[in-house]
Motif scaffolding. Structure first.
Motif, mmCIF file in Angstrom:
data_model
loop_
_atom_site.group_PDB
_atom_site.id
_atom_site.type_symbol
_atom_site.label_atom_id
_atom_site.label_comp_id
_atom_site.label_asym_id
_atom_site.label_seq_id
_atom_site.Cartn_x
_atom_site.Cartn_y
_atom_site.Cartn_z
ATOM 1 N N ASP A 100 21.777 8.157 5.964
ATOM 2 C CA ASP A 100 21.837 7.124 5.879
ATOM 3 C C ASP A 100 23.456 6.299 5.136
ATOM 4 O O ASP A 100 23.865 5.096 5.552
ATOM 5 C CB ASP A 100 20.998 6.028 5.993
ATOM 6 C CG ASP A 100 19.559 6.536 4.741
ATOM 7 O OD1 ASP A 100 20.136 6.416 3.384
ATOM 8 O OD2 ASP A 100 19.057 6.724 4.654
ATOM 9 N N ASN A 127 17.724 9.583 8.173
ATOM 10 C CA ASN A 127 17.316 8.604 7.934
ATOM 11 C C ASN A 127 16.358 8.306 6.676
ATOM 12 O O ASN A 127 14.931 8.533 6.928
ATOM 13 C CB ASN A 127 17.135 7.334 8.784
ATOM 14 C CG ASN A 127 16.612 5.483 7.719
ATOM 15 O OD1 ASN A 127 16.719 6.085 6.546
ATOM 16 N ND2 ASN A 127 16.309 5.105 8.668
ATOM 17 N N ALA A 129 15.884 6.266 4.207
ATOM 18 C CA ALA A 129 16.052 5.433 2.883
ATOM 19 C C ALA A 129 16.098 5.227 1.997
ATOM 20 O O ALA A 129 15.861 3.860 1.568
ATOM 21 C CB ALA A 129 14.428 4.363 3.396
ATOM 22 N N THR A 141 19.738 0.766 4.255
ATOM 23 C CA THR A 141 18.434 1.370 5.379
ATOM 24 C C THR A 141 16.892 1.094 4.290
ATOM 25 O O THR A 141 15.978 0.948 5.231
ATOM 26 C CB THR A 141 18.168 2.641 6.061
ATOM 27 O OG1 THR A 141 18.804 3.693 5.464
ATOM 28 C CG2 THR A 141 18.884 2.948 7.323
ATOM 29 N N ASP A 165 18.886 -1.526 10.865
ATOM 30 C CA ASP A 165 18.484 -1.093 12.032
ATOM 31 C C ASP A 165 19.528 -0.546 12.781
ATOM 32 O O ASP A 165 20.135 -0.947 14.126
ATOM 33 C CB ASP A 165 17.788 -1.668 13.148
ATOM 34 C CG ASP A 165 16.618 -0.585 14.016
ATOM 35 O OD1 ASP A 165 17.167 0.486 14.137
ATOM 36 O OD2 ASP A 165 15.697 -0.767 14.332
ATOM 37 N N TYR A 242 11.410 0.435 11.829
ATOM 38 C CA TYR A 242 11.343 2.476 12.176
ATOM 39 C C TYR A 242 11.049 2.266 13.290
ATOM 40 O O TYR A 242 10.632 3.957 13.020
ATOM 41 C CB TYR A 242 12.663 2.459 11.664
ATOM 42 C CG TYR A 242 14.143 1.753 10.678
ATOM 43 C CD1 TYR A 242 15.016 1.395 11.106
ATOM 44 C CD2 TYR A 242 13.409 2.386 9.089
ATOM 45 C CE1 TYR A 242 15.469 1.168 10.512
ATOM 46 C CE2 TYR A 242 14.195 1.965 8.362
ATOM 47 C CZ TYR A 242 15.352 1.192 8.692
ATOM 48 O OH TYR A 242 15.755 0.101 7.583
#
Ligand SMILES: Cc1ncc(C[n+]2csc(CCOP(=O)(O)OP(=O)(O)O)c2C)c(N)n1
Ligand code: SF4
Length: 257
Positions: A100, A127, A129, A141, A165, A242
């Motif tokens: 990400d 992803n 985060a 993210t 997103d 998500y």
């Protein structure tokens, strides 16, 4: 007299993975994602014509593990480099594998424009985060309330903005034909992720346009959790920001159940 038993091999290392132990932390999603990519390439017979572009981040060493050609790109530029490769070699199968921080932060411009141009490239977007490799800084993210070294009190929308997103953002582009979000927290979800990756690969083989699979991936080390707690956090918390499932599909493919 001893009886002869015949063994049939039903599980082994995909040819697209080298026999190299990885440096990933226990419980990290990168190793599972590598395996899925490798299985899909093997099953579609693509290994010998594949050129991959790894990210800058924990998967920067992906070329040590994948058994196909790879070209390293500077941080965030994977889709720009992949565009060049695909345009010079339209007969090759080109994929990017990006975190990400790579795809949704420093590489936002490259990502949006490559997707919008409908480059015939398959992108695997991990992803987790957070910025894994550099020690847990906030990513675009990072979910609200989540702790990061640069958001020690948790991500606050007023201070840090809300999570981006990126998959839904990309889905509005005309060049994008397939986007699905999956998770790497359980066998059931991992199996779905494999189907999605294969479908994204098929989009390139059929010259349809840009396809991306987002994989919600645990980073136990920087989330400061055990592997089990990190998998649960994906399933229980991350999916609220998500939601899993197909975000865009104009391929016209019939899904095999
Ligand atoms: C131009 C540039 N800026 C910053 C860095 C430092 N850097 C290396 S990896 C990384 C974060 C990677 O995070 P992510 O892409 O989410 O991958 P992860 O490690 O979580 O898999 C950063 C900021 C760099 N290598 N190059
Ligand atoms: S720091 Fe996070 S993303 Fe990097 S290898 Fe460890 S668990 Fe995986």
């Amino acid at each position: 007299m001893s009886e002869q038993i015949e063994y049939t091999k039903i599980f082994g290392r995909p040819e697209s993975l080298k026999e190299t132990p990885t440096h990933y932390c226990p419980g990290c999603g990168h190793s599972v994602a590598h395996r899925l990519v490798a299985e899909c390439l093997d099953e579609l017979g693509l290994r010998e014509k594949t050129i991959g572009v790894p990210p800058v981040g924990c998967a920067v060493l992906a070329y040590n593990y994948f058994n196909f050609d790879m070209v390293e790109a500077p941080h965030g530029r994977a889709l720009a480099v992949a565009t060049g490769i695909k345009r010079v070699h339209p007969d090759k199968f080109v994929l990017t594998y990006q975190g990400d921080g790579d795809l949704a932060a420093i590489g936002t411009a490259e990502t949006i424009h490559a997707a919008n141009r409908g480059e015939r490239i398959s992108t695997i977007f991990i992803n987790n985060a957070i910025y894994g490799m550099t020690g847990g800084q906030m990513a675009p993210t990072t979910i609200l309330g989540q702790n990061a070294t640069t958001a020690p009190g948790g991500r606050d929308p007023r201070l840090h903005g809300s999570p981006i997103d990126i998959s839904r953002m990309l889905a509005v582009s005309n060049g994008v034909v397939f986007v699905e979000r999956c998770a790497l927290d359980s066998v059931k979800e991992i199996r779905k992720a494999k189907k999605a990756i294969k479908k994204a690969f098929q989009c390139q083989l059929d010259d349809l346009g840009f396809a991306l699979v987002e994989l919600l991936s645990p980073c136990p080390t920087n989330w400061k959790m055990t592997p089990k707690a990190a998998w649960d956090w994906v399933a229980e918390e991350m999916v609220k920001t998500y939601p899993l499932g197909v975000i865009k599909d104009i391929t016209g493919y019939e899904d095999k159940k």
